[in-house]
Design a protein around this motif. Structure first.
Motif, PDB file in Angstrom:
ATOM      1  N   GLU A   1       0.828  -1.207   0.000  1.00  0.00           N
ATOM      2  CA  GLU A   1       0.000   0.000   0.000  1.00  0.00           C
ATOM      3  C   GLU A   1       0.860   1.254   0.000  1.00  0.00           C
ATOM      4  O   GLU A   1       0.556   2.223  -0.718  1.00  0.00           O
ATOM      5  CB  GLU A   1      -0.944   0.010   1.198  1.00  0.00           C
ATOM      6  CG  GLU A   1      -1.867   1.220   1.234  1.00  0.00           C
ATOM      7  CD  GLU A   1      -3.018   1.054   2.186  1.00  0.00           C
ATOM      8  OE1 GLU A   1      -3.876   0.170   1.934  1.00  0.00           O
ATOM      9  OE2 GLU A   1      -3.087   1.796   3.191  1.00  0.00           O
TER      10      GLU A   1
ATOM     11  N   GLY B   1      -7.030   3.677   1.316  1.00  0.00           N
ATOM     12  CA  GLY B   1      -6.420   2.359   1.320  1.00  0.00           C
ATOM     13  C   GLY B   1      -6.955   1.491   2.438  1.00  0.00           C
ATOM     14  O   GLY B   1      -7.280   1.984   3.525  1.00  0.00           O
ATOM     15  N   GLU B   2      -7.023   0.192   2.196  1.00  0.00           N
ATOM     16  CA  GLU B   2      -7.512  -0.731   3.219  1.00  0.00           C
ATOM     17  C   GLU B   2      -6.680  -0.659   4.492  1.00  0.00           C
ATOM     18  O   GLU B   2      -7.205  -0.794   5.599  1.00  0.00           O
ATOM     19  CB  GLU B   2      -7.510  -2.168   2.696  1.00  0.00           C
ATOM     20  CG  GLU B   2      -8.007  -3.156   3.747  1.00  0.00           C
ATOM     21  CD  GLU B   2      -8.052  -4.589   3.276  1.00  0.00           C
ATOM     22  OE1 GLU B   2      -8.616  -5.417   4.006  1.00  0.00           O
ATOM     23  OE2 GLU B   2      -7.522  -4.886   2.185  1.00  0.00           O
TER      24      GLU B   2
ATOM     25  N   VAL C   1      -8.921   3.985  -4.760  1.00  0.00           N
ATOM     26  CA  VAL C   1      -9.267   3.066  -3.674  1.00  0.00           C
ATOM     27  C   VAL C   1      -8.378   1.839  -3.816  1.00  0.00           C
ATOM     28  O   VAL C   1      -8.407   1.165  -4.854  1.00  0.00           O
ATOM     29  CB  VAL C   1     -10.753   2.690  -3.727  1.00  0.00           C
ATOM     30  CG1 VAL C   1     -11.110   1.772  -2.565  1.00  0.00           C
ATOM     31  CG2 VAL C   1     -11.623   3.955  -3.702  1.00  0.00           C
ATOM     32  N   ILE C   2      -7.607   1.532  -2.782  1.00  0.00           N
ATOM     33  CA  ILE C   2      -6.494   0.577  -2.894  1.00  0.00           C
ATOM     34  C   ILE C   2      -6.707  -0.640  -1.999  1.00  0.00           C
ATOM     35  O   ILE C   2      -6.993  -0.501  -0.803  1.00  0.00           O
ATOM     36  CB  ILE C   2      -5.164   1.248  -2.477  1.00  0.00           C
ATOM     37  CG1 ILE C   2      -4.954   2.559  -3.239  1.00  0.00           C
ATOM     38  CG2 ILE C   2      -3.997   0.304  -2.680  1.00  0.00           C
ATOM     39  CD1 ILE C   2      -3.911   3.452  -2.575  1.00  0.00           C
ATOM     40  N   ASP C   3      -6.540  -1.810  -2.571  1.00  0.00           N
ATOM     41  CA  ASP C   3      -6.453  -3.052  -1.791  1.00  0.00           C
ATOM     42  C   ASP C   3      -5.135  -3.716  -2.164  1.00  0.00           C
ATOM     43  O   ASP C   3      -5.036  -4.419  -3.174  1.00  0.00           O
ATOM     44  CB  ASP C   3      -7.621  -3.978  -2.100  1.00  0.00           C
ATOM     45  CG  ASP C   3      -7.765  -5.082  -1.061  1.00  0.00           C
ATOM     46  OD1 ASP C   3      -6.816  -5.278  -0.278  1.00  0.00           O
ATOM     47  OD2 ASP C   3      -8.817  -5.738  -1.028  1.00  0.00           O
TER      48      ASP C   3
ATOM     49  N   ASP D   1      -5.491  -8.457  -1.639  1.00  0.00           N
ATOM     50  CA  ASP D   1      -6.849  -8.942  -1.405  1.00  0.00           C
ATOM     51  C   ASP D   1      -6.789 -10.463  -1.354  1.00  0.00           C
ATOM     52  O   ASP D   1      -6.322 -11.106  -2.291  1.00  0.00           O
ATOM     53  CB  ASP D   1      -7.777  -8.479  -2.525  1.00  0.00           C
ATOM     54  CG  ASP D   1      -9.206  -8.924  -2.279  1.00  0.00           C
ATOM     55  OD1 ASP D   1      -9.635  -8.917  -1.112  1.00  0.00           O
ATOM     56  OD2 ASP D   1      -9.898  -9.287  -3.248  1.00  0.00           O
TER      57      ASP D   1
ATOM     58  N   LEU E   1      -7.128  -2.103  -7.331  1.00  0.00           N
ATOM     59  CA  LEU E   1      -7.474  -0.720  -7.018  1.00  0.00           C
ATOM     60  C   LEU E   1      -8.582  -0.258  -7.951  1.00  0.00           C
ATOM     61  O   LEU E   1      -8.876  -0.880  -8.968  1.00  0.00           O
ATOM     62  CB  LEU E   1      -6.255   0.207  -7.104  1.00  0.00           C
ATOM     63  CG  LEU E   1      -5.460   0.319  -8.395  1.00  0.00           C
ATOM     64  CD1 LEU E   1      -6.184   1.161  -9.454  1.00  0.00           C
ATOM     65  CD2 LEU E   1      -4.098   0.962  -8.123  1.00  0.00           C
TER      66      LEU E   1
ATOM     67  N   TRP F   1     -12.892  -1.148  -0.968  1.00  0.00           N
ATOM     68  CA  TRP F   1     -11.689  -1.693  -1.618  1.00  0.00           C
ATOM     69  C   TRP F   1     -11.873  -3.136  -2.057  1.00  0.00           C
ATOM     70  O   TRP F   1     -11.170  -3.596  -2.942  1.00  0.00           O
ATOM     71  CB  TRP F   1     -10.470  -1.562  -0.705  1.00  0.00           C
ATOM     72  CG  TRP F   1     -10.740  -1.945   0.717  1.00  0.00           C
ATOM     73  CD1 TRP F   1     -10.850  -3.192   1.244  1.00  0.00           C
ATOM     74  CD2 TRP F   1     -10.968  -1.035   1.805  1.00  0.00           C
ATOM     75  NE1 TRP F   1     -11.117  -3.137   2.586  1.00  0.00           N
ATOM     76  CE2 TRP F   1     -11.188  -1.823   2.959  1.00  0.00           C
ATOM     77  CE3 TRP F   1     -10.990   0.353   1.919  1.00  0.00           C
ATOM     78  CZ2 TRP F   1     -11.441  -1.252   4.209  1.00  0.00           C
ATOM     79  CZ3 TRP F   1     -11.240   0.912   3.153  1.00  0.00           C
ATOM     80  CH2 TRP F   1     -11.460   0.117   4.283  1.00  0.00           C
TER      81      TRP F   1
END
Length: 267
Positions: free
Chosen positions: A53, A71-72, A86-88, A91, A107, A222
């Protein structure tokens, strides 16, 4: 980052970011990594999540300094452009920690309430999917420039709930509750279902025609938006439905989604 003529700069950047995040996380995946629990013993976070991240955030600061970030793992920046990434970074962290390959980096880019694009990199298959409403979806290998050897995915077909293969999950404490009853109302009518553990990869698999339906409740942005962009780009349906006191996210081919939502609401 060099962008070739005719490239969509946002799509090119999104591809670079998810592939870079997955490369960084992958070094930990290969050697093994310890984890700590967040909300419950199977909701895990690792140093790979945090570093991947941080990589994405640093690249966005360099290439899209006016855009916001969510971000998560806690990254947050408001931005001034009206757009947000929006960031993962990882996952499917539980799979990642246990050495299972069903994990990805993902993302999405949004402008207010408009979902512009999503990107998902699947390290196990060396594939990156990038697309969004009005853009279509391209799949590329993890080697080479965007557009070189890229395959454009075809629009999704349709099938009923009884013919559908669903990707879903229900945390065991919900069995025997109203939430579990709502989930079972749908699952009892699907053709079959699979429990994989990565929402973005499940939704990417729907975009590729490998699955037909995604069903889960209380899905954070995310985990939802990257794959939602891909499904919607190919004519799929995504809906949120209130049932049993929680919000369900349902995505996939249109008829199966409509029938699943009817089952959720059937008391």
């Amino acid at each position: 980052m060099a962008v070739s003529p005719g490239q969509d700069p946002d799509a090119a950047l999104a591809r670079e970011l998810v592939e870079g995040a997955a490369r960084l996380a992958g070094s930990y995946f290969r050697q093994g990594v310890s984890a700590r629990a967040k909300s419950n013993p199977t909701d895990l976070v690792t140093v790979a999540d945090a570093e991947a991240e941080a990589y994405v955030v640093s690249q966005l600061a360099a290439h899209r300094p006016l855009d916001g970030v969510l971000g998560e793992e806690g990254a947050a920046r408001a931005g001034t452009s009206g757009r947000s990434w929006v960031i993962d970074p990882v996952d499917g962290t539980y799979n990642f920690v246990r050495g299972a390959e069903w994990w990805c980096s993902a993302l999405a880019l949004v402008h207010g309430d408009d979902l512009l694009l999503g990107a998902v990199h699947d390290p196990a298959h060396g594939q990156t999917l990038v697309g969004g409403p009005g853009r279509g979806v391209r799949v590329t290998s993890s080697v080479g420039e965007e557009g070189a050897g890229a395959a454009r995915l075809e629009p999704l077909g349709d099938r009923s709930l009884s013919q559908a293969c669903a990707a879903t999950y229900l945390h065991p404490p919900f069995f025997g509750t109203e939430v579990g009853d709502a989930w079972q109302r749908v699952v009892q009518r699907v053709g079959t279902y699979r429990l994989h553990g990565s929402g973005s990869l499940d939704l990417a698999a729907i975009a590729q025609g490998r699955l037909d339906l995604f069903l889960h409740h209380s899905v954070p942005a995310w985990d939802r938006l990257p794959g939602q962009a891909l499904v919607e780009a190919l004519g799929g349906t995504t809906r949120t439905v209130e049932a049993a006191g929680v919000e369900w996210f349902v995505a996939g081919v249109p008829t199966a989604v409509a029938e699943a939502c009817e089952r959720l609401a059937d008391r």
